[in-house]
Design an enzyme around this catalytic site. Structure first.
Site, PDB file in Angstrom:
ATOM      1  CD  GLU A  40      -7.847  -5.922  -0.332  1.00 21.41           C
ATOM      2  OE1 GLU A  40      -7.677  -4.983  -1.122  1.00 21.41           O
ATOM      3  OE2 GLU A  40      -6.975  -6.295   0.477  1.00 21.41           O
ATOM      4  CE  LYS A 112      -6.880  -1.127  -1.154  1.00 23.66           C
ATOM      5  NZ  LYS A 112      -6.153  -2.394  -1.444  1.00 23.66           N
ATOM      6  CB  CYS A 153      -6.500  -3.793   2.244  1.00 25.61           C
ATOM      7  SG  CYS A 153      -4.958  -4.751   2.462  1.00 25.61           S
TER       8      CYS A 153
END
Length: 274
Positions: A40, A112, A153
């Site tokens: 990330e 995300k 994440c």
């Protein structure tokens, strides 16, 4: 199928980070990998948002993406670029991951879905939603290592996403991350192994590590986990490149012996009593 993972300590200069990433593409290709996975925020880690704003561009102008596309084409390597900070047309930012083909073309994008808005017992506070907009689409991309489900994440804490990805055919789950040390020590291995077992899939998690130029510290321990929950690679805390082999026969065997995907049912309404 051999894969490579880059564990890095990204700094505040995108061009310096791009050089590290490009070198990793060359090294991964030389090591026989079919695909490289990066963390990330590979291109920029900077919690000073005023300073960082000067380095964040739209996708077409991003120098790190351009460098990775060129390196992928030069070395004929697939790349899962964990994520970059990308400026959207509406002015907000996206935490966006990419799948780049061996011709340098962007084959898939993923923004995300779950944003990291937390207050940790250590006193660390993070408010990702103050600058970033959440994504709206889950993505599975066809790659040489199999159908690849994309996540980033904090998504790791939301198993419904991985159920949707595996229902859509994902056999490998990418979880690029910049996990904090406290949350990493408590939950990183646990959650990655759980996602692998639940989805009967390989999990590939390239991570940021160490003390960054902006002062933050990340956990490292880039992992590869097989569908039975066995850890095939743990890169500990040092930056560098690691390799692992994904055996499709293991995937087929686990899914045949423990066919959880076929046994899934739609969850009925919950009856609360008492």
């Amino acid at each position: 199928m051999r894969i490579a993972l880059l564990q890095m300590t990204s700094g505040i200069d995108p061009l310096a980070n791009a050089a590290v990433l490009s070198d990793a593409v060359a090294e991964a290709a030389a090591g026989g990998a079919a695909m490289l996975f990066t963390p990330e925020m590979s291109g920029l880690v900077d919690r000073d948002r005023v300073r960082a704003a000067a380095s964040i561009t739209d996708e077409a102008s991003d120098p790190v993406l351009a460098a990775m596309r060129a390196a992928a084409a030069e070395h004929r390597l697939w790349v899962q670029l964990g994520s970059l900070a990308i400026r959207r047309p509406d002015g907000r930012l996206a935490n966006r991951g990419f799948v780049i083909g061996p011709d340098g073309a962007v084959r898939a994008r993923y923004d995300k879905l779950h944003l990291f808005d937390v207050a940790l017992p250590t006193g660390e506070r993070w408010q990702e939603s103050a600058a970033y907009a959440p994504g709206e689409t889950a993505v599975v991309a066809d790659t040489p290592v199999g159908p690849l489900g994309l996540s980033i994440c904090y998504d790791l804490r939301f198993p419904d996403l991985y159920r949707a990805l595996s229902d859509a055919g994902a056999e490998v789950l990418a979880v690029p991350a910049a996990f904090t040390r406290p949350t990493g020590a408590a939950h990183w291995h646990l959650l990655l192994r759980a996602r692998a077992v639940e989805a009967a899939a390989f999990v590939v998690a390239a991570a940021q590590t160490g003390v960054h130029e902006d002062g933050r510290t990340t956990y490292g321990h880039s992992l590869v986990v097989d569908p039975w929950g066995e850890v095939l690679l743990d890169m500990s805390e040092a930056p560098g490149l690691g390799f692992a082999d994904l055996d499709p026969a293991v995937l087929a065997d686990v899914r045949a012996r423990l066919p959880v995907l076929r046994h899934r049912r739609a969850i009925p309404p919950v009856e609360r009593v008492g």
